[in-house]
Write a protein that holds these residues in place. Structure first.
Motif: not given
Length: 286
Positions: A137, A139-141, A143-148, A150
Motif C-alpha cells: 500500500r 509503494e502504491a501510494a 507511485a500515485r503521488a509521483r504520477l500526480r 509528474e
C-alpha cells in the motif's frame, strides 16, 4: 482464536443432542417403555458424538476420512428427520419445525470450525502478511503521488511553453506588420518620380541624360546557417580544441567553471559549436 468457532459448534451440538433426546423420549415413550425410548435417543446422540470425536481426532492428525464424515452426517440427518417427524404429529408443528434444523446446523458449525483450523495462521505469519500488505500500500501510494506530481509538472511545463509560444507568435506578428509597413513605404518611395530622382542623386552620381533606377533591397526568406558552415573555414581539431579549453580552464586558480571558460573562449575570438565545446570540456575535466 479457535474459541470463535469451536464454542458455537459445541453449544449447538449440546442443544441439538438434548432436543433430540427429549423428542425421542416424549414421542416414542407413548408407544414403548420410556427406557427403550431413552436408549434410542442416546443411541442417536451417541453415534453422532462418536463420529464427531473421531473426525476431530483425524483433523488433529491432519487426516480426513470420507466414510466417517458420511456416517456423521447420516446421524445428523436421522436426528433432523426425527425432529421433523415429531413436529408433523404435533398440533404446534411450526414451533417444532423451527428447531428441527439444529442437528444440521451443528454439523455445519463443525465443518466451519474444521475449515478455520485448516486455514489458521500463526501470529508471526499474520504480522508478516500485514507488513507485506502495508508495504504494498505504501509503494502504491508513493507511485500515485509521483504520477500526480509528474502530471502536474508536465501540465505546468506545457502551459509555460504554450504561453511562450503565444508571446513569440505575437512578437513575430508585430515584426511582420512593421516590416510590411516599412516595405510599403519603400515601395511608395520607389514608385514616386520626384522621390526616386532625389534618392538617385543621393545614392549615386548624376549622369546627364541618364537617371538610374533605384532598386529596393532584397527582402525574402532566409535559411539558418548551421554551426558546421560557420566553422568549416577554420574549425579547430579536437586535440587543438582540447588544449585550448584546458589552457583557458586553468588560467586561474581555482579552475574556471564551464560557463566562465565558454565566455572567455568566445571573447578571445575562437569559434566552436556548443556541442563540441561541451564535449571538449568533458574530456579535459574527466
Amino acid at each position: 482464536m479457535n474459541a470463535k468457532t469451536v464454542l458455537p459448534a459445541v453449544g449447538m451440538t449440546a442443544v441439538s443432542m438434548v432436543l433430540t433426546l427429549a423428542v425421542v423420549v416424549m414421542w416414542l415413550g407413548t408407544a414403548m417403555p420410556w427406557p427403550v425410548a431413552l436408549v434410542v435417543g442416546l443411541g442417536i446422540d451417541g453415534g453422532w458424538l462418536a463420529t464427531l470425536a473421531y473426525e476431530r481426532r483425524l483433523a488433529a492428525q491432519g487426516d480426513h476420512s470420507t466414510p466417517v464424515t458420511a456416517v456423521g452426517w447420516s446421524f445428523g440427518l436421522i436426528a433432523t428427520g426425527v425432529l421433523i417427524a415429531h413436529a408433523l404429529t404435533e398440533e404446534s408443528a411450526a414451533a417444532w419445525l423451527a428447531v428441527a434444523w439444529l442437528p444440521i446446523a451443528a454439523k455445519a458449525l463443525w465443518l466451519v470450525h474444521g475449515l478455520w483450523e485448516r486455514t489458521a495462521l500463526t501470529g508471526e505469519a499474520l504480522d508478516a502478511i500485514q507488513g507485506i500488505q502495508q508495504e504494498a500500500r505504501d509503494e502504491a501510494a508513493v507511485a500515485r503521488a509521483r504520477l500526480r506530481a509528474e502530471a502536474s509538472t508536465e501540465e505546468t511545463r506545457l502551459t509555460a511553453v504554450t504561453q511562450a509560444g503565444a508571446r513569440v507568435a505575437h512578437v513575430q506578428a508585430r515584426t511582420a506588420d512593421t516590416l510590411s509597413r516599412a516595405w510599403s513605404t519603400l515601395e511608395t518611395a520607389r514608385e514616386g518620380e520626384d522621390t526616386g530622382r532625389a534618392l538617385t542623386s543621393v545614392t549615386s552620381r548624376v549622369t546627364p541624360g541618364v537617371t538610374p533606377r533605384w532598386e529596393l533591397p532584397v527582402w525574402g526568406p532566409t535559411e539558418p546557417v548551421s554551426a558546421f558552415a560557420l566553422e568549416s573555414a577554420g574549425a579547430l581539431t579536437d586535440d587543438a580544441l582540447d588544449a585550448l579549453v584546458d589552457r583557458i580552464r586553468h588560467s586561474e586558480t581555482p579552475a574556471l567553471s564551464y560557463r566562465e571558460m565558454a565566455s572567455r573562449f568566445r571573447t578571445a575570438g575562437h569559434s566552436a559549436s556548443e556541442v563540441r565545446l561541451r564535449a571538449a570540456w568533458k574530456r579535459v575535466a574527466a
